[in-house]
Every structure is written in structure tokens, then in C-alpha cells.
Scaffold this motif. Structure first.
Motif, PDB file in Angstrom:
ATOM      1  N   ASN A  53       0.789  -0.989  -0.101  1.00  9.03           N
ATOM      2  CA  ASN A  53      -0.039   0.072   0.138  1.00  9.03           C
ATOM      3  C   ASN A  53       0.832   1.249  -0.080  1.00  9.03           C
ATOM      4  O   ASN A  53       0.421   2.228  -0.224  1.00  9.03           O
ATOM      5  N   SER A  54       2.002   1.019   0.669  1.00  6.05           N
ATOM      6  CA  SER A  54       3.000   2.335   0.463  1.00  6.05           C
ATOM      7  C   SER A  54       4.158   2.121  -0.633  1.00  6.05           C
ATOM      8  O   SER A  54       5.280   2.792  -0.466  1.00  6.05           O
ATOM      9  N   TRP A  55       4.137   1.132  -1.583  1.00 11.25           N
ATOM     10  CA  TRP A  55       5.118   0.763  -2.371  1.00 11.25           C
ATOM     11  C   TRP A  55       5.623   1.760  -3.176  1.00 11.25           C
ATOM     12  O   TRP A  55       6.931   1.973  -3.199  1.00 11.25           O
ATOM     13  N   ARG A  56       5.032   2.893  -3.502  1.00 15.70           N
ATOM     14  CA  ARG A  56       5.487   4.046  -4.355  1.00 15.70           C
ATOM     15  C   ARG A  56       6.409   4.987  -3.488  1.00 15.70           C
ATOM     16  O   ARG A  56       7.438   5.184  -3.863  1.00 15.70           O
ATOM     17  N   ASP A  57       5.860   5.004  -2.196  1.00 15.77           N
ATOM     18  CA  ASP A  57       6.821   5.369  -1.408  1.00 15.77           C
ATOM     19  C   ASP A  57       8.220   4.950  -1.008  1.00 15.77           C
ATOM     20  O   ASP A  57       9.369   5.707  -0.885  1.00 15.77           O
ATOM     21  N   ILE A  58       7.952   3.529  -0.759  1.00 19.49           N
ATOM     22  CA  ILE A  58       9.033   2.754  -0.501  1.00 19.49           C
ATOM     23  C   ILE A  58      10.354   2.654  -1.685  1.00 19.49           C
ATOM     24  O   ILE A  58      11.480   2.747  -1.659  1.00 19.49           O
ATOM     25  N   ILE A  59       9.605   2.872  -2.923  1.00 20.24           N
ATOM     26  CA  ILE A  59      10.380   2.929  -4.216  1.00 20.24           C
ATOM     27  C   ILE A  59      11.434   4.114  -4.104  1.00 20.24           C
ATOM     28  O   ILE A  59      12.446   4.085  -4.740  1.00 20.24           O
TER      29      ILE A  59
END
Length: 400
Positions: A53-59
Motif C-alpha cells: 500500500n506504500s510501495w510508491r513511497d518505498i521505491i
């Protein structure tokens, strides 16, 4: 008091991805009142959040600029892969939801107020509050299968990015949230770098090997990792996970079969290599924890390894005692607790010295989670053993 006596459970209800955590865990609150759990120190050694759900931030934390840009381009031009870019998560095999009957773990889409905090923090808080948990160790979900990534270099980058994101964005949100950060095990030097970067963080209470991987944990290139952890007094966990791709699980036609076996066999393999190759003797101060493999396999492995060792001691020259004795020096998390036969469970607890080695874990929000009342309902445990398992043993192993 028998596990079936006391207040009746709440009537069943439909659970969706938007159902509030407190509603899903309403019966856990009933257990809190029934057993007085608010007065007991409880540590949940294995819970999860939905990192995709937070993958864009993790990337955004990926170090390699080319790889980071590649992932962002995937998100723009392949929107169906927006929350999966670079990962090896197999969205088409989401059988954990049990045919959409237990969907809450797939999205965790319940409404969360916008208050400046990451929504994961609020969701973790809700679970802790309802289950009367004082400290909760939080792990990712799909990242636990990172050891099966086809490109080791990408796996290292993703694990490092996730760790930095979690430390900076999640841990500051609540002092009750702790973690054991996953090691980028494909690169031993990066593992040591990770330990040195985060080993002094007060909320990083250990480090983790994701067990679904085809690596011999006894190999010499990993010993510098274990030496670093032993010197710092930090435990090492092995967190199991599912795989439908191993030579044996590929023969299985039901996820039930895969879940029953693969969560156990990966840790059985690593534990065998760990003991037979004398790692407990080489690093006697390193505490090891075996996570999310249940308990039924432990007496089997004790008896099986003892039997084999006594006939072939020359192949394990570093050992100074039986394999089962080394296993009693280890720690094991409780979930999923196989409780269908209380006599077998009691024998398992006796074999592993559970009152001193077992660590309560919920595995929330997965479909087969165990609430603290599960431990309190076990009839053959005395009050001291229950308190040890719920939090006392964790206090010891993590120095809480």
C-alpha cells in the motif's frame, strides 16, 4: 476454566476490506476482559502490515537511480503494476484470502483519519489496543518472499529501501512498535552494513533472514553477519513464508497443502543446516528465533536429528551435545499454534521447554491469526508459564 466456557462470542458478521479492526477483533476484546489481559505484559513477536500500500513511497528510497527510475516508469506506463514494480509478489496467487471469504488482509482498506501519520501506524495501533498488546514486532508481507526474487541485485536494493522507509516513516509513529529488519541476505557485506546502520536504533530489536530462499545459512560468507550480531547482543530471526515453486510444492494442487508444508519446511532446512554445521557452538551468544512455522514440527525435528546424529557423529564434529539440546536453547514463535490435540500440544511444550522458549505471536492481520486469549485458554499451563509465553520470554530475548 475450559476454552469453551465464559462469555459467548459475538454473532458472525460479514468482514470486508473496509471492516474496522476493532470489529474484526471484537472477540479478542472479550478475552481481554475475561482473562485480565490488560494487567499482563504482552509482546506480539510476529505481526504484519501491508507494505505494498506504500510501495510508491518505498521505491523512492531505492539507492540505485536507474533502478529507481525504472520502477517509477513501470508505475506510469504499466498502472496495473503500480504497487508491484520490481517486486516478485505473485498477485495472481492470492489464495490467503480463502476465496474472498477472509479479505481483510488483502487491502486493509478500512477508513483511517488523515492526521499526518502513515496509515500503517494507525492500523497497528488499533490491533494493539484491542488485543491489549504492549509491544508489537511488525514485519512486511510480500517482502518475506524476497529471497526467491530472480534478480539478487534488485532484491538487495528493495530490502534496503524498505528498511530505510520503515525506520524513518513507521517506527517514529508509536514507541510500542518494534521490528526485526530483514537482511539483504544475497549480499553479506550489505547485511553487515545494515546491522551497523540500524543496530543501535532503540526500536530495531533484532534482524531477520527471510526463510524462503535457496541459500545455505551455514556458508562461511555469512559468518561475519552472525559475528556482528553476537557482538552486539542482537537476536537473529528466521521468518517462514509460502512457496508454490519448490520441487515438492509444485506437485500440490491446493493452497491448503502448500501453506501446511512450505511454512515449515523452509525453517526445518535452515535449522538443520544451522545445527549440523555447528553454528550454535561457533556463535554461542547469538540467540536465534524461528518464526511462523507453528510448533508441531519441533519434537519431530528433535527426535529425527538426534537419531541421525548418534549414528553419524563424524559428520557433525563441532557438536558437543545432541541437536535437541541446541533446539531447547533456541526460541520459537507460537503462531500458528496447532491445538487440535491437547495431549500432543502438551508433549510438544514439554519437549521444547515452552515455558522458557516460546514467544507469543498473533500473525495479525493474516487469516489464521491467534489472539492472546489463545495462550490463556491452554489448560495445562500454569500462570507463570502463560505470562512467560505472552511477554516474559520476549522481555528476556530482546532485552525489553
Amino acid at each position: 476454566m475450559s476454552p469453551t466456557s465464559g462469555p459467548r462470542p459475538l454473532p458472525s458478521q460479514e468482514i470486508t476490506t473496509k471492516t474496522h479492526t476493532a470489529e474484526i477483533l471484537a472477540n479478542a476484546r472479550r478475552d481481554t476482559e475475561r482473562y485480565g489481559l490488560d494487567e499482563i505484559f504482552i509482546v506480539d513477536v510476529d505481526s504484519h502490515h501491508a507494505e505494498l500500500n506504500s510501495w510508491r513511497d518505498i521505491i523512492g528510497y531505492v539507492e540505485d537511480p536507474v533502478l529507481r527510475d525504472t520502477a517509477r516508469q513501470m508505475m506510469v506506463h504499466r498502472p496495473q503494476a503500480g504497487q508491484l514494480a520490481l517486486s516478485n509478489y505473485k498477485a495472481g496467487l492470492a489464495f490467503q484470502d480463502a476465496g474472498a471469504r477472509i479479505p481483510h488482509q488483502s487491502a486493509l482498506a478500512e477508513p483511517v483519519p488523515v492526521d499526518g501519520n502513515n496509515r500503517d501506524i494507525e492500523l497497528v495501533r488499533r490491533a494493539m489496543d484491542v488485543m491489549s498488546i504492549d509491544v508489537q514486532v511488525v514485519f512486511p508481507q510480500p517482502m518475506l518472499e524476497i529471497g526467491l526474487h530472480p534478480e539478487p541485485g534488485i532484491a538487495v536494493q528493495l530490502m534496503k529501501a524498505y528498511n530505510q522507509w520503515f525506520v524513518e516513516q513507521i517506527l517514529p509513529g508509536d514507541p510500542r512498535i518494534k521490528t526485526m529488519l530483514g537482511l539483504p541476505f544475497e549480499d553479506p557485506a550489505a547485511c553487515v552494513e545494515t546491522i551497523r546502520a540500524y543496530g543501535d536504533h532503540p526500536d530495531v530489536i533484532g534482524f531477520l533472514v527471510t526463510s524462503q530462499r535457496h541459500a545455505g545459512v551455514h556458508r562461511n560468507e555469512y559468518t561475519r553477519i552472525y559475528a556482528e550480531l553476537e557482538e552486539r547482543g542482537l537476536p537473529l530471526g528466521f521468518h517462514a513464508g509460502p512457496s508454490w515453486q519448490d520441487s515438492m510444492t509444485t506437485t500440490m494442487n491446493r493452497f491448503l497443502s502448500v501453506h501446511a508444508m512450505s511454512f515449515v519446511t523452509c525453517n526445518m532446512t535452515h535449522l538443520t543446516n544451522w545445527i549440523v554445521n555447528g553454528l550454535p557452538e561457533r556463535f554461542p551468544g547469538l540467540r536465534t528465533i524461528w518464526i511462523e512455522s507453528g510448533l508441531a514440527w519441533i519434537p519431530f525435528m528433535m527426535q529425527r536429528l538426534d537419531h541421525e546424529y548418534l549414528m553419524r557423529q563424524s559428520e557433525a564434529p563441532l557438536l558437543r551435545k545432541l541437536p535437541s539440546d541446541y533446539m531447547r536453547d533456541m526460541y520459537f514463535t507460537s503462531q500458528p499454534m496447532e491445538i487440535t490435540d491437547l495431549k500432543l500440544l502438551e508433549a510438544t511444550f514439554h519437549a521444547m521447554d515452552a515455558r522458557n522458549t516460546l514467544l507469543y505471536s498473533s500473525d495479525w492481520p493474516h487469516w489464521d491469526f491467534d489472539v492472546p486469549g489463545r495462550v490463556m485458554s491452554i489448560p495445562f499451563l500454569d500462570d507463570t508459564a502463560k505470562r512467560n509465553i505472552l511477554g516474559g520470554n520476549a522481555r528476556t530475548v530482546f532485552g525489553l
